[in-house]
Design an enzyme around this catalytic site. Structure first.
Site, PDB file in Angstrom:
ATOM      1  N   ASP A 113     -10.318  -5.552  11.508  1.00 15.85           N
ATOM      2  CA  ASP A 113      -9.944  -6.758  11.848  1.00 15.85           C
ATOM      3  C   ASP A 113     -11.305  -7.385  13.110  1.00 15.85           C
ATOM      4  OD1 ASP A 113      -8.886  -5.352  13.650  1.00 15.85           O
ATOM      5  OD2 ASP A 113      -6.909  -6.569  13.694  1.00 15.85           O
ATOM      6  N   ASP A 154       0.873  -1.148  -0.068  1.00 19.30           N
ATOM      7  CA  ASP A 154       0.159   0.063  -0.141  1.00 19.30           C
ATOM      8  C   ASP A 154       0.709   1.351  -0.004  1.00 19.30           C
ATOM      9  OD1 ASP A 154      -2.637  -0.297  -0.432  1.00 19.30           O
ATOM     10  OD2 ASP A 154      -3.187   0.423   1.684  1.00 19.30           O
TER      11      ASP A 154
END
Length: 741
Positions: free
Chosen positions: A457, A153
């Site tokens: 998450d 990223d």
């Protein structure tokens, strides 16, 4: 057990009586339930005592103090109640991968896609990411069924170069692991240990690794990939994509197939796994949704290219410690009794390089191991972002209702019948990695990893459980993965502050754990509420760290006397909670010192990141500030590492979070000695005992803070300006206390 079936759905014949896994409730379940009943009665008695005291207050000051303690104890009671669901049915599981190998042929194993995310080559050194990738590429699993996707990223040519070199080294490393049957398949870790035999072949492989490592670290140090390191037209074409206008915030999609398992072989002629580098398109005008966005990009790109039914997500520093881990996963995935509504198998987070007593409580053992045993007795543990094997199907609707993606190539049952490098495959992969691809789709809301929180998450696992999916906690004796833990207190608290903001985003969303979660999944919702309300610990910790001590400085008693019956209630609540917590640590293989450090860090978090994270969330809610995803640094400083090994706290950064901690330490220190002098003088010893005990307890917890403020001269000491500001604030609070007490 249920009948065993292949992961493709056809029944496996023969030896179905062999168990693949077993489940056993913990023996302490009955004790947990009895203790919870008694402790709940004690909490109700304490609330009654506070309410009674509140109605008997004669002035505003005493009313305010009593109300503060009532509020604090209600928060403590709420947090205790929500965590009890984790203690009602804790279980232990055991897998039998040796039985799986007797029942299924390796050729029948399902394919596996591995997702590894990285975002900054300077905070997350590419050589560490390479070691993670190599460790899973070397799994004892059919290589033609393994595909490793690396999401960069940061859009860095440095990371691509590291994996270009890793692809070459893999042709030597994988056969070496296979022939030597080594367990630790991270080259860096393997060559740093001395518990293996050295031979000429080992020396040769080590020399190859050191050569690769030197090249990668030299490129990172210089900040560019020089021509001398580029071999061939294909590599040159790949690195030419980094033009003058290419930045980490604004660049096109880059997808590079580094290894292809239909043609690339190691030096012994065996096939190598697929290895694919992915850097999704970024634009300053488009939302990229941090790590969740990167994972969804990998979910789509992998669907187009390989579409394995099993997906493993790993942090970039979390290497495999057991090459047979996928076989443990198949013990559940390929069992029809557990498979129908199974979303994922979660392994515990373990960390290498922790000092002897884990002084920063980096394992977070209570939340991510002990509580997970209780989660597993309900609907399973929450997703912790790494060491997690998903069924791809779980990302597309609930167990009974499939939610179709926008194009058939993303369907979890879609069969990929073209090579990775075919133009049509690469073209579609680039398309689904575009920054605007998700517009007007269900990605991030109903499909894939979920958006809406910095803790993607936790939020994704929570939403999957609310949709009816289950998960399993796989906790083998040999840790499946090891990662790197922060060795600086500031890094630890900064990471936790990001968690606090993300958890509050969930708590106050339309999918709040307090309303939506409890309504949808009952006791499991309470467990999720305990985590999402983690920041609320700041209220009682702050109150108990300051208010009784300020009263003690003025010689005012605010707790029951030793001779009063209510004193026994306070004593039971304190000792009972801490003793049970310590017992659970020890029963799960920890030590008293590690437990002590865990509760100390819990207190420190309450006065620092919980408090400041909550304030930052409030400011963000009013549009005053914006949160971002700060990558935790994985770079190790030699001096910091040395102090960490010596168990010396690291305070070197002048962070505002240290101000409240240092102020509390100063107030507790002076209040304890002031109370001690009062007791020596014979002044109200009975009435001040609990306040003295509390100040002394916190003072012992703050010993590293005093050392950093007054005794140390190294770079990790408390910055002088933090000490001065804290001393001034302590004086101001003492002056304010004169008007209250």
């Amino acid at each position: 057990m249920g009948s065993l079936k292949e992961c493709t759905g056809t029944t496996v014949s023969a030896t179905q009586a062999l168990p693949l896994h077993t489940l056993h409730p913990l023996r302490r379940t009955l004790f947990n339930r009895v203790f919870a009943s008694v402790y709940a009665c004690a909490i109700l008695a304490l609330v009654y005592h506070h309410v009674l005291t509140l109605f008997n207050c004669t002035n505003v000051a005493s009313f305010s103090v009593t109300l503060s303690f009532l509020l604090s104890n209600l928060v403590l009671a709420f947090m205790w109640v929500t965590t009890q669901s984790c203690h009602m049915r804790p279980v232990h599981r055991k897998e039998y991968p040796e039985n799986l190998e007797k029942i299924m042929k390796p050729s029948d194993f399902p394919a596996l896609d591995v997702f590894i995310c990285t975002a900054d080559p300077y905070k997350e050194p590419p050589i560490n990411v390479v070691n993670t990738a190599l460790s899973v590429m070397a799994y004892d699993y059919p290589k033609e069924k393994v595909s490793v996707y690396v999401s960069d990223d940061g859009g860095s040519a440095l990371t691509l170069f590291a994996f270009t070199e890793a692809a070459k080294f893999a042709s030597h490393w994988l056969p070496f692991c296979r022939e030597k049957n080594i367990m630790v398949r991270s080259p860096e870790v393997y060559f740093c240990t001395s518990d293996h035999s050295w031979c000429s072949e080992t020396e040769k492989i080590k020399a190859l690794y050191e050569s690769m490592k030197f090249k990668v670290e030299h490129v990172v140090e210089t900040g560019k990939v020089s021509d001398e390191y580029i071999n061939g037209d294909e590599e040159r074409e790949a690195f030419n994509k980094w033009t003058a206008g290419f930045t980490r915030q604004d660049h096109p999609t880059v997808i590079q197939v580094l290894l292809e398992n239909i043609k690339d072989r190691d030096i012994t002629g065996h096939l190598l796994p697929n290895l694919i580098y992915v850097s999704r398109q970024k634009s300053k005008t488009s939302r990229h949704n941090f790590k969740a966005g990167a994972l969804n990009t990998l979910l789509r790109v992998s669907a187009v290219m390989t579409n394995a039914p099993i997906v493993l997500t790993l942090d970039c520093d979390m290497y495999s410690n057991d090459p047979k881990t996928p076989l443990r996963v198949l013990c559940y995935v390929c069992d029809s009794a557990t498979r129908s509504d199974l979303a994922y198998i979660q392994f515990p987070q373990r960390f290498r390089g922790l000092n002897k007593n884990d002084m920063y409580a980096s394992e977070i053992k209570l939340l991510f191991e002990i509580n997970f045993l209780g989660f597993d007795g309900l609907k399973g543990p929450n997703y912790v972002g790494t060491g997690t094997f998903f069924r791809r199907r779980a990302f597309f609707g609930d167990p009974s209702t499939f939610m179709s993606p926008e194009i058939p190539q993303l369907h979890p049952n879609h069969a990929v019948d073209k090579p990775l490098k075919s133009p049509s495959i690469l073209s579609l992969a680039h398309q689904v990695a575009g920054c605007n691809y998700e517009n007007q789709t269900n990605w991030g809301s109903k499909i894939g990893f979920r958006y809406g929180s910095l803790v993607e998450d936790y939020y994704t696992g929570y939403r999957l459980h609310c949709e009816g999916w289950r998960s399993i906690f796989c906790h083998p004796e040999r840790p499946a993965f090891y990662g790197d833990a922060p060795i600086s207190l500031f890094d630890l608290l900064n990471q936790s502050k990001r968690w606090v903001i993300g958890l509050l985003e969930v708590t106050f969303s339309k999918y709040s754990t307090l309303t939506f979660g409890i309504r949808r999944i009952g006791l499991m919702g309470l467990s999720y509420a305990h985590y999402s309300c983690w920041p609320f610990w700041a209220i009682p910790i702050t109150v108990y760290a300051f208010l009784p001590q300020l009263a003690l400085l003025k010689g005012v008693s605010i707790f029951p006397k030793v001779s009063e019956p209510w004193f026994l209630l306070y004593s039971f609540l304190f000792i009972g909670a801490y003793a049970k917590d310590c017992l659970e640590f020890i029963l799960e293989g920890s030590t008293f010192r590690k437990w002590w450090n865990d509760q100390r860090i819990w207190m420190i978090r309450g006065l620092t990141c919980f408090l400041f994270g909550s304030i930052e969330y409030l400011l963000q809610s009013f549009g005053i500030s914006a949160s971002g995803f700060n990558v935790t640094s994985k770079v190790l400083d030699d001096e910091q590492s040395k102090r960490y090994e010596q168990e010396i706290f690291e305070f070197g950064v002048p962070s505002p979070m240290f101000v409240t901690l240092a102020t509390s330490a100063i107030i507790n220190l002076f209040s304890f000695f002031k109370g001690f002098l009062d007791i020596i003088s014979g002044n109200n010893m009975e009435g001040l005992f609990l306040q003295m005990f509390l100040a002394g307890f916190l003072m012992v917890n703050c010993l590293p803070v005093y050392e950093a403020m007054f005794l140390r001269s190294d770079k990790g000491k408390m910055p002088t300006k933090i000490t001065l500001i804290s001393t001034f604030l302590a004086g101001a609070l003492y002056a304010a206390a004169s008007h209250i007490f």
